[in-house]
Scaffold this motif. Sequence first.
Motif, PDB file in Angstrom:
ATOM      1  N   GLU A 731       0.829  -1.200   0.000  1.00  0.00           N
ATOM      2  CA  GLU A 731       0.000   0.000   0.000  1.00  0.00           C
ATOM      3  C   GLU A 731       0.867   1.255   0.000  1.00  0.00           C
ATOM      4  O   GLU A 731       1.961   1.264   0.575  1.00  0.00           O
ATOM      5  N   THR A 732       0.357   2.307  -0.638  1.00  0.00           N
ATOM      6  CA  THR A 732       1.017   3.611  -0.645  1.00  0.00           C
ATOM      7  C   THR A 732      -0.012   4.683  -0.335  1.00  0.00           C
ATOM      8  O   THR A 732      -1.118   4.687  -0.889  1.00  0.00           O
ATOM      9  N   GLU A 733       0.350   5.580   0.583  1.00  0.00           N
ATOM     10  CA  GLU A 733      -0.469   6.763   0.846  1.00  0.00           C
ATOM     11  C   GLU A 733       0.410   7.995   0.658  1.00  0.00           C
ATOM     12  O   GLU A 733       1.548   8.039   1.128  1.00  0.00           O
ATOM     13  N   GLY A 734      -0.111   8.972  -0.063  1.00  0.00           N
ATOM     14  CA  GLY A 734       0.649  10.195  -0.313  1.00  0.00           C
ATOM     15  C   GLY A 734      -0.229  11.428  -0.161  1.00  0.00           C
ATOM     16  O   GLY A 734      -1.388  11.439  -0.604  1.00  0.00           O
ATOM     17  N   LEU A 735       0.317  12.451   0.441  1.00  0.00           N
ATOM     18  CA  LEU A 735      -0.369  13.732   0.562  1.00  0.00           C
ATOM     19  C   LEU A 735       0.527  14.776  -0.091  1.00  0.00           C
ATOM     20  O   LEU A 735       1.678  14.957   0.312  1.00  0.00           O
ATOM     21  N   THR A 736       0.018  15.449  -1.122  1.00  0.00           N
ATOM     22  CA  THR A 736       0.838  16.415  -1.862  1.00  0.00           C
ATOM     23  C   THR A 736       0.180  17.782  -1.862  1.00  0.00           C
ATOM     24  O   THR A 736      -1.053  17.914  -1.837  1.00  0.00           O
ATOM     25  N   TYR A 737       1.029  18.802  -1.901  1.00  0.00           N
ATOM     26  CA  TYR A 737       0.574  20.193  -2.032  1.00  0.00           C
ATOM     27  C   TYR A 737       1.380  20.823  -3.150  1.00  0.00           C
ATOM     28  O   TYR A 737       2.608  20.929  -3.064  1.00  0.00           O
ATOM     29  N   GLN A 738       0.696  21.206  -4.227  1.00  0.00           N
ATOM     30  CA  GLN A 738       1.358  21.777  -5.401  1.00  0.00           C
ATOM     31  C   GLN A 738       0.615  23.051  -5.781  1.00  0.00           C
ATOM     32  O   GLN A 738      -0.435  23.007  -6.419  1.00  0.00           O
ATOM     33  N   HIS A 739       1.165  24.166  -5.372  1.00  0.00           N
ATOM     34  CA  HIS A 739       0.477  25.440  -5.589  1.00  0.00           C
ATOM     35  C   HIS A 739       1.514  26.542  -5.732  1.00  0.00           C
ATOM     36  O   HIS A 739       2.373  26.718  -4.869  1.00  0.00           O
TER      37      HIS A 739
END
Length: 865
Positions: A731-739
């Motif tokens: 399993e992979t969980e990712g949280l990204t912020y691209q702004h």
Amino acid sequence: MDDKGGLLPKASLTVKNDAGGAAQTAITDAAGRFTLSGLVAGSYTVQATAPGFNTITKNVRVTDGGTNEVSLSLSIGNLTDQVTVEANSQGSVAAALAPMDALLEATSARTEITSAFIQNFTSPVADFGEAVEMAPGTFTTNGNGVGLGQSSTYFRGFPDGDYDIDFDGIPFYDTNTPSHHSWAFFPSQFLGGIDFDRSPGTASTIGPTPFGGSIHLLSKQFSPMQNVRGGFSYGSFNTKLFDGEYDSGNFGPAHKFNVNVDVHHLGSDGYQTFNHQTRNAGDIQFQYRPSDKTTITGFSAVIWLDANTPNFAATRCQMYGAQAGYTCTGANAPFAGSGINFLLTNNSDPLLYLNNQYNYYHVPTDFEYVGVRSELGKGFTFSIKPYTYNYDNSEKYSNAVPITDNAALVGTTYAPLNVKIANTCSTLVKSKYTCGVDKYNSYRKYGETSELTQVSHFGIFRAGLWYEWANTNRHQYPADPLQNWLDAPLPNFAETFVTNSYQPFVEYQYHATPKLTITPGIKFAYYTIGTKQFADNGGKIGGLGSNNPAAFITNGGSYFSSLPSGDVNYRIRDNWSMYGQVATGSIVPASGTFDFTQSATGTPVATLPKQQKNLTYQTGTVLKLKRVTFDFDYFHIHFDSGYSSFTPIDTGEPVYYLQPPSVTQGIEGESNVYITHGLSLYLNASYNRAQYTGNATVFCNTAAACLSSTPQLSIATPGGQRISNAPSDIETEGLTYQHRSWDAGAFNKRVGTMSLDNSGFHNAGTIDPFTLTNVFLNYTIKSGTHFNQTKIRLSFNNIFDNHNITGDSFATKATPLLITANGNTYNNPFVSASPITPLSGADAVSILPGRSVMLSVTFGLSPKR
């Protein structure tokens, strides 16, 4: 149309009379058509463009009263553009911000990893294995720290050597086994994206092992603007990276030239003691467009790698000390042999068998190609890409015992380590060459890939050929490290061999309806090898009667496979597709398959096994909504396991055979959810079961009987037992912020329980689940000033400093059960004589490297925009 035959709406057309005057413009309709009328006779330049596509230009002659039909095929700029185009066409914010994603046109389980992910969500020193480790069903391990040694990548339970890796469509792999060296080819500085296909692919998927899947590495896209960048990175384990890059932008007459250059230096002490790494590398790409129909590209890369990697791993006792289930006394006492905890610093001490002079690699490599792509008219395009590359590994390493040049010290205890000195290596004749190994593995390859395509309203026809010739030189000599690595008279083995690989293919991507695409095809894989093996000390072929190092025997063989494939893609809606695939794959056999212990006459006996093949069934779906992307697939793979051997009584020569066939089946899912203001949640998961089938394996007691249809001995295989190193779930969980100027992300990878085999004893042990968490923070100046694209990167790998075990080499080997049939005794290769203690303190183990932090600053200097 696009270059895959799809109709392209809303493309912009500009038509200008070469004699002068105002240009006229048009926009294509939903069917990709445009019309301009009322033109005067003359020569016109037609230019077409669309967001994310390369601009194309054509010259057209218009006559009075005549009508010209012009067909234009626009190619995608690069992988990032392809993802962007698809996201924009569907209005999917989630797709545009997905760190990894599938495409609606997919015909198999495929993940597109863009340059944005590599540059923002991997370490600056990452290799290509670590760039794919967050993809569905995939994990990568590297015991010395990210980018600081040879990494190993697995997906769907397939290890390295069971799948292809190529760069810009050119396969690269070792000649003795079809595996890869992540530290010696294509660091992240060379990469512009990765197309990761977890299937044997279509007929046009070339390579030595289109078996488990393909990792297609892509070079960087050329920049239309001139730019200079220089950067420095520093982090854990005294890791330093200096990098400089230059983009020429379009230049020269009619701006037809473009060049990109990157050079870098990497140095690190590594996470493991005495595993230093130094890499000097550079690559240059060029592009020349002599006409609007022809493009010439080229690539050249050189890497100079030096490392001090020991040839052994630490044991459980040396890693952890005494634990429940095993003891650390006697030979297993902590620090009683090699281990990562040795801290030897006195370079004048002859006992420093772990020091740099006793363990080192020197590995220069180079990789070059020139590609020509030309439109021939009537929808035909021809491309050819001749290439060459070289791998040259000179390695010397000591065996894991203390050594000295003073015979009086043999048997005494070396106080700093509390270990006994085993031998002198240089004064005791019997052990003169037991202390070191002089190892060499070098090959040079020449090859080409070529393809002819024809695009029409009915679909796309493709036919092509991959051919490669390789020359290999390998040896291993026992050597004396205290006498300037003096080699023994006879090697463990010494050989040269030449291999040829041919893969012609043909396929047709038929557009049955505007929504349905069907692609049948077939590929033919032909492989030959010719070996020249010199007399040795019994390590491979023996002394050939005379023990003359110049004596040799020749051997060889060939394999041929027909590999059909077929897939369909159905567009349920513009933003929703389904696919299905049936594909076959094969594996080039290892050169060791052609090793035979020779009699005094030196006559080889060649009973070659069948080639490893597989049959894959897959079906899946891809959906792109404005705020959510989702793709899901089910796969069922029936494949031949690796080779084993036994010895008939009449020849004494090993007979190789395929181990029991296996079945891997499971499901994979991937999704990106756009939350708000550049914040997204990325998830993927895979669940599978990889196990041996219950078919029987037939043995024989003579070489002739092995080739006959009469069974001599039938042994049941370990049906139902799990395949080694195939996790139950990932399993992979990712949280990204691209702004705006910020790109931040946190990714967590969990790898489920894995079974381990030990000799003939299946499922002898397990690797418990382990978790890796990485965090990245990036800020990029996007002001349009001279310092545009200046970037600050902060990377945390294994931020929670986990040290879970990721691999185990058993200290005690299982003894196969003896069975008797037809008056002969055999080893049963699938069943152990008695259960053993699978996990002990003497087992050599691999662990997750400790937490590493890397700060990187890249300065951009470009013309003011």
